[in-house]
Design a protein around this motif. Sequence first.
Motif, short mmCIF file in Angstrom:
data_model
loop_
_atom_site.label_atom_id
_atom_site.label_comp_id
_atom_site.label_asym_id
_atom_site.label_seq_id
_atom_site.Cartn_x
_atom_site.Cartn_y
_atom_site.Cartn_z
N UNK A 225 0.83 -1.21 0.00
CA UNK A 225 0.00 0.00 0.00
C UNK A 225 0.86 1.26 0.00
N UNK A 226 1.95 1.25 0.79
CA UNK A 226 2.83 2.42 0.84
C UNK A 226 3.59 2.59 -0.47
N UNK A 227 3.96 1.48 -1.10
CA UNK A 227 4.62 1.57 -2.40
C UNK A 227 3.69 2.24 -3.41
N UNK A 228 2.46 1.82 -3.44
CA UNK A 228 1.49 2.42 -4.37
C UNK A 228 1.30 3.91 -4.09
N UNK A 229 1.26 4.27 -2.82
CA UNK A 229 1.06 5.68 -2.47
C UNK A 229 2.28 6.52 -2.88
N UNK A 230 3.48 6.00 -2.63
CA UNK A 230 4.69 6.73 -3.01
C UNK A 230 4.75 6.94 -4.52
N UNK A 231 4.33 5.93 -5.27
CA UNK A 231 4.31 6.07 -6.73
C UNK A 231 3.27 7.11 -7.15
N UNK A 232 2.10 7.05 -6.55
CA UNK A 232 1.04 7.99 -6.87
C UNK A 232 1.46 9.43 -6.60
N UNK A 233 2.23 9.65 -5.55
CA UNK A 233 2.66 10.99 -5.17
C UNK A 233 3.91 11.44 -5.91
N UNK A 234 4.43 10.61 -6.81
CA UNK A 234 5.62 10.99 -7.57
C UNK A 234 6.91 10.88 -6.80
N UNK A 235 6.86 10.24 -5.64
CA UNK A 235 8.08 10.09 -4.83
C UNK A 235 8.90 8.89 -5.25
#
Length: 280
Positions: A225-235
Amino acid sequence: MKIKYFGTAAYEGIPALFCQCESCRRALALGGKNLRTRAQALIDDEVLVDFNADTVAHYQKYKFDWTKIKYCLITHSHSDHFYPRDLSMFVGRYYTHNVPHIDFYGGKSVYDKIEEIIHDESLCPDPTRLTATEVKPGDLLTLNGYKVVAADADHDPEATPVIYGIENKEGKRLLYAHDTGCFTDKVIADLKKLGRFDFVSLDCTGSFNPEGWEHGHMSFRTDALMKDWLIKEGLTDEKTIFVVNHFSHNAFFGHDHEELCAEAAKYGFVVSYDGLEIEF
């Protein structure tokens, strides 16, 4: 940029002291990558992350060069990440000789413990060997070419935990996110002070657990879930290396390192092990 994992386990280690569970008995029998000391890492040979009671064993095994280490970033004051008593060997005249100066950074509980040693003449006759700096979530530090952002960790608040984003002198960026649960909007905002990360190391204490592990620590499920969020935020992006680290025998359920790797591959994760070195 280079990271070397000296230790990759949670507090108990694997196999854990005294323990006779299936996970520990299997790790002891198999040996190799299944044997894990408590979490610690070295970045670019200069930045040590955490200072636990296994540090002397890591030094003897991996033979890293103390004269190159300029900074030590402490994630929090739990003893498997910070063992301040051993700092008395660093600052005492008769314990060690010809040692370099190291700057230590950590939250308030870490800072207070170091200051207590520095100001205790019986323990620290030579306080010039180290300095302590308190960091708070949101702080952006410049350390002789390195940029370091501290962000809040979802962990025991009394241990004043933080995670660290680190940019080296060549502009490569690494996120070391251990002993934390899921990120918050504030964490994401603080990490954006550096920008996109080339490498991310995530807490996986809960490993195979299919539910929970949103707080305190994470698992494969919440890491994804955190991987997906980091990708979504461009991080992060498809080129970012994701590693899972900080394992506990309590969540292995008898699985070994190879089975851990098979599960991690489903999420695009690399599994850390003691001695793993990655350069990117």
